[in-house]
Design an enzyme around this catalytic site. Sequence first.
Site, mmCIF file in Angstrom:
data_model
loop_
_atom_site.group_PDB
_atom_site.id
_atom_site.type_symbol
_atom_site.label_atom_id
_atom_site.label_comp_id
_atom_site.label_asym_id
_atom_site.label_seq_id
_atom_site.Cartn_x
_atom_site.Cartn_y
_atom_site.Cartn_z
ATOM 1 N N LYS A 70 18.400 -29.463 52.233
ATOM 2 C CA LYS A 70 19.044 -29.794 53.310
ATOM 3 C C LYS A 70 18.125 -29.533 54.621
ATOM 4 O O LYS A 70 18.082 -30.281 55.446
ATOM 5 C CB LYS A 70 20.317 -28.930 53.635
ATOM 6 C CG LYS A 70 20.976 -29.141 55.041
ATOM 7 C CD LYS A 70 21.449 -30.629 55.049
ATOM 8 C CE LYS A 70 22.150 -30.874 56.387
ATOM 9 N NZ LYS A 70 22.347 -32.426 56.510
ATOM 10 N N SER A 119 -1.034 -50.476 62.683
ATOM 11 C CA SER A 119 0.076 -49.878 62.128
ATOM 12 C C SER A 119 1.410 -50.808 62.639
ATOM 13 O O SER A 119 1.405 -52.042 62.358
ATOM 14 C CB SER A 119 0.241 -48.332 62.185
ATOM 15 O OG SER A 119 0.894 -47.829 61.197
#
Length: 331
Positions: free
Chosen positions: A191, A139
Amino acid sequence: MSLRKYFLTPLTLIFTSLFLHHCIFASFPSFGGPRPNFEEKIISGKDKDKILVIPIEGVISDESRDTSFFGSSVESPVARIKETLKFAEKDPDIKGVLLKINSPGGTVTASDIIYQEILRFKARKNIPVYSAFMDTAASGAYYIAMSSDVIGAHPTTVTGSVGVIMQGFNFREGMEKLGIKDQSVTSGANKAIGSPFTEQTPEQKKILQSIIDNLFERFFQVVKKGRPGVSEAKLKELCDGRIFTADQAKKEGLIDFIGYFDDMQLHLMSHPNYTGEKRGNPRLIVYQRGSGRIDNIYLANEAGNRPSMLGGFEKLFSSSSSARFFYLWEL
């Protein structure tokens, strides 16, 4: 065991970690005094020419790591590698760099910063930079390796895992069974996106997936640029998060050759941009802090880091427990 007892243990750990996350812990200065400057350690060789080994180990981030209960720490991989490259750029005897990579990846931003720093170093110094894969180079670690000219891997290396992950948990059902409710107040419907205390809405999942897709596209373009010999169609098939053995990666064109560290050094010395003596015995060096000896390449680690005394608790109570995006392979 009752349902209450069944859910109490994991939730107790969760809320304890959240409580401690906002507590103040005493931090004592390191008993070793000020952090020592980098010192050049010679691993082998005797000629004037040098090949620098840069270890890239463990989870890649831009955060410093505690190395003892009393608060002593080492700089982040990002800071250490940037400083290493700065030192190397000033030394005309350094004719090549070997990135000794043993990492499952790390945060998106830290991986990208190191990748960019190495590209800039290569452009200024014009010397070969090779990646030497050890146990794992997955990765974000593979992302960094795309900055190198050639990639070599040990026969037992595991690599690949090209992809992005955002990890998280949802505790809402467990909290309901204990009569605990989330009473967060937000300024907008999204949010608290990714909160472990509320169920994600379809819109929030779509938002997060769009970010993942965008970050993955950046990763894909980096791999595409770093492995020009592999067709785009083939890369799209390979870059689905899967991992590869060294043999498999070599067959698919994701690495260049398989060998041991001595083979990688000799391979680097044959590169056209290597201006040192091709048949010489260059000094293999590493920059580390402190006065410890380095008798062989396998003792060359990240600036002499020591393992943390806190073990898994360091992760549990770390600020890194907040939601972040990772180029990371994790079992």
